[in-house]
Design a protein around this motif. Structure first.
Motif, PDB file in Angstrom:
ATOM      1  N   ARG A  11       0.856  -1.194   0.000  1.00  0.00           N
ATOM      2  CA  ARG A  11       0.000   0.000   0.000  1.00  0.00           C
ATOM      3  C   ARG A  11       0.894   1.246   0.000  1.00  0.00           C
ATOM      4  N   LYS A  58      -6.577  -1.530   7.996  1.00  0.00           N
ATOM      5  CA  LYS A  58      -7.579  -0.869   7.134  1.00  0.00           C
ATOM      6  C   LYS A  58      -7.786  -1.631   5.825  1.00  0.00           C
ATOM      7  N   ILE A  61      -9.951  -4.706   6.713  1.00  0.00           N
ATOM      8  CA  ILE A  61     -11.373  -4.456   7.048  1.00  0.00           C
ATOM      9  C   ILE A  61     -12.136  -3.783   5.900  1.00  0.00           C
ATOM     10  N   THR A  62     -11.573  -3.805   4.724  1.00  0.00           N
ATOM     11  CA  THR A  62     -12.199  -3.308   3.476  1.00  0.00           C
ATOM     12  C   THR A  62     -12.310  -1.778   3.414  1.00  0.00           C
ATOM     13  N   MET A  63     -11.527  -1.105   4.248  1.00  0.00           N
ATOM     14  CA  MET A  63     -11.600   0.359   4.268  1.00  0.00           C
ATOM     15  C   MET A  63     -10.639   0.997   3.269  1.00  0.00           C
ATOM     16  N   LEU A  64      -9.599   0.278   2.958  1.00  0.00           N
ATOM     17  CA  LEU A  64      -8.535   0.803   2.106  1.00  0.00           C
ATOM     18  C   LEU A  64      -8.192  -0.235   1.038  1.00  0.00           C
ATOM     19  N   ALA A  65      -7.980   0.242  -0.189  1.00  0.00           N
ATOM     20  CA  ALA A  65      -7.634  -0.696  -1.266  1.00  0.00           C
ATOM     21  C   ALA A  65      -6.125  -0.937  -1.263  1.00  0.00           C
ATOM     22  N   THR A  78     -10.690  -8.334  -0.211  1.00  0.00           N
ATOM     23  CA  THR A  78     -11.122  -7.164   0.574  1.00  0.00           C
ATOM     24  C   THR A  78     -11.439  -5.961  -0.319  1.00  0.00           C
ATOM     25  N   PHE A  79     -11.004  -5.999  -1.557  1.00  0.00           N
ATOM     26  CA  PHE A  79     -11.325  -4.931  -2.504  1.00  0.00           C
ATOM     27  C   PHE A  79     -12.053  -5.563  -3.689  1.00  0.00           C
ATOM     28  N   GLU A  82     -16.293  -6.827  -0.872  1.00  0.00           N
ATOM     29  CA  GLU A  82     -16.463  -6.332   0.505  1.00  0.00           C
ATOM     30  C   GLU A  82     -17.754  -6.805   1.155  1.00  0.00           C
ATOM     31  N   ARG A  86     -18.089  -7.865   5.182  1.00  0.00           N
ATOM     32  CA  ARG A  86     -18.428  -6.869   6.206  1.00  0.00           C
ATOM     33  C   ARG A  86     -19.389  -7.340   7.298  1.00  0.00           C
ATOM     34  N   LYS A  87     -20.349  -8.171   6.929  1.00  0.00           N
ATOM     35  CA  LYS A  87     -21.321  -8.585   7.942  1.00  0.00           C
ATOM     36  C   LYS A  87     -20.703  -9.534   8.978  1.00  0.00           C
ATOM     37  N   PHE A  91     -14.510  -4.032  13.840  1.00  0.00           N
ATOM     38  CA  PHE A  91     -13.194  -3.474  14.178  1.00  0.00           C
ATOM     39  C   PHE A  91     -13.337  -2.389  15.236  1.00  0.00           C
TER      40      PHE A  91
END
Lengths: 261, 260
Positions: A11, A58, A61-65, A78-79, A82, A86-87, A91
């Motif tokens: 990243r 991040k 948890i699918t917040m950041l690619a 995760t990208f 998602e 998520r369900k 976090f």
């Protein structure tokens, strides 16, 4: 069973964005890490500030690619995938943020229960259970903004458990907690882990990592320096396994900057 | 858990949150008096008649107040939620972010409509303007479409602002230029021609014409304005849908959902 898997995960961040900004700089926050987490495990990620711990979480948890590499949680990317992840995850970030401060603890938990699709018939009882678990039942109807840092953090923990996640990601969860609060969190982590929840934990508290984690990775400047059990990490650095993990950690960070294991 | 439940709880949460903020109370309850006086004095000094006062002072200040409330609530909320780290949490929850955000915008808009009525009431009393209309149904319809158009513009703008951390700057830049662009205070025909045509892309420009038309005695353009209002609202629904698809990816690529 592998529940989290990262292969050559990278990243980058660009600093100094904008068309007219000539001083653009790319920071490699995570530089191609490889690891997996087994189902039911407590996995610790340790490192200095800015080492890449939060960036890694991040991405998980699918917040950041990711910039490149593969990152899978519960068998889904995760990208791009998602929704399937998520369900089943949740976090908790350390610190006072992540809640609606003008609302009560109960209102916050009800709202997040809705977002996590907790059935209404079970919702209020489960919220009461969570409030008892974090020892905040007596302040349940008080606005968050009147809470101390530690009390806010306890509500964050309750929020993180609202959907009974299969994997719980904890990013420095004991920041700001007093010793009793930190102890309460450790007991909670052990309890939910014993019920089958996989834990991914980042912390600066070496005692906590040593006590809780099955395996630990130490990350420095975006690269893993070591990944092993706390006992083996101590042995590999030549210290007694009865000594603290902190000694091993300092030795690794100071002495093995270029050693990628 | 049904989407309607998330929509409702987001709506309620947002109203509780917004109304607890002193800044929002100011924008909602005090600012309408200021906008009424500013526009009223401009038109009084220019020596304009009652027709102008109704269109550009009474309705103009009401719409200005509505726009101001929306800017500093719905659009500004992106920044607040980013700062308190709740934006990234709701964005990463299993519920579709569009539903959550729509609930929040509806909550803010509901409160903002109060500032519209405060402004309309105050300016009509202060400048002695009698509010009359021929067809109450047309007035109600145009008010409803006005609210829908503000909601859809709020959605599109707030989506765009998730991509940048400079939200406060944009938020302040949006109030006055767009007030002039949409024709709250002056007719858009006074704008330079290219800007005037640009303003016609936005549904708010058309709903203002529609609203003014519903209050006038001459209703012959009502259908024309109604058609363009609906057309541009549909256009912006489409734009916001496209924007969401873009920002859903881009926020994760750029990492702009939180402050760190």
């Amino acid at each position: 069973m592998k529940i989290i898997e990262a292969i050559n995960l990278k990243r980058d961040f660009t600093i100094g964005k904008g068309i007219f900004n000539k001083n653009k700089k790319t920071i490699n926050a995570v530089k191609g890490i490889n690891f997996h987490v087994e189902s039911g495990e407590i996995f610790g990620l340790l490192g200095q500030n800015g080492a890449g711990k939060t960036t890694t979480i991040k991405m998980l948890i699918t917040m950041l690619a990711p910039t490149s590499g593969t990152c899978e949680v519960l068998g889904h990317k995760t990208f791009g995938e998602e929704k399937q992840i998520r369900k089943n995850i949740n976090f908790i970030f350390g610190g006072e943020y992540g809640l609606y401060r003008r609302l009560s603890a109960r209102d916050n938990l009800r709202y997040f229960a809705n977002l996590y699709k907790v059935p209404i018939k079970d919702r209020d009882n489960y919220i009461n259970e969570l409030l008892e678990l974090v020892e905040m039942s007596d302040r349940a109807d008080t606005p968050i903004e009147t809470f101390s840092k530690g009390m806010t953090q306890r509500i964050q923990i309750a929020r993180g458990l609202i959907n009974k996640p299969k994997i719980l990601f904890l990013d420095e969860p004991t920041i700001g907690l007093d010793p009793l609060g930190a102890e309460m969190l450790r007991v909670t982590i052990k309890k939910i882990n014993s019920q089958g929840t996989t834990i991914f934990l980042t912390t600066h508290n070496m005692y906590e990592a040593d006590e809780l984690c099955n395996r630990i990775a130490i990350i420095n400047k975006g690269e893993f320096l070591i990944l092993d059990t706390p006992k083996n990490i101590k042995i590999s650095t030549g210290i007694d396994e009865k000594d603290t993990l902190e000694e091993a950690y300092i030795k690794i960070i100071k002495g093995a900057k270029n050693e990628i294991i | 858990m049904k989407s309607s439940s998330v929509l409702w709880t987001s709506f309620i949460l947002q109203m509780k949150q917004s109304f607890a903020r002193p800044m929002f109370k100011y924008v909602m309850l005090v600012s309408p008096f200021l906008s009424s006086v500013i526009l009223g004095e401009i038109y009084r000094y220019a020596g304009r008649g009652d027709e102008y006062f109704l269109s550009y002072v009474v309705l103009g200040s009401g719409l200005w107040s509505l726009w101001g409330s929306i800017i500093f609530s719905s659009i500004g909320d992106i920044n607040r939620e980013r700062f308190t780290n709740t934006l990234s949490i709701i964005f990463s929850s299993p519920t579709d972010f569009r539903i959550i955000w729509l609930g929040k915008i509806l909550g803010n808009t509901f409160l903002s409509v109060i500032s519209f009525f405060i402004s309309v009431l105050f300016s009509s009393i202060l400048y002695g303007i009698t509010i009359s209309f021929n067809n109450f149904g047309f007035v109600l319809l145009s008010l409803l479409i006005t609210i829908v158009s503000f909601i859809i513009i709020s959605i599109s703008t707030s989506y765009l602002l998730t991509l940048s951390r400079k939200t406060t700057l944009f938020m302040n830049c949006l109030e006055f230029p767009f007030m002039l662009l949409f024709g709250f205070a002056f007719p858009v025909s006074m704008l330079p021609t290219p800007i005037m045509y640009f303003s016609y892309i936005f549904p708010i420009t058309w709903v203002i014409k529609l609203l003014r038309s519903s209050f006038s005695e001459n209703l012959e353009n009502f259908g024309y304005y109604l058609s363009f209002s609906i057309l541009t609202i549909v256009l912006f629904i489409f734009i916001s849908h496209l924007l969401y698809k873009i920002i859903y990816k881009q926020t994760k690529i750029l990492g702009t959902l939180d402050m760190v």
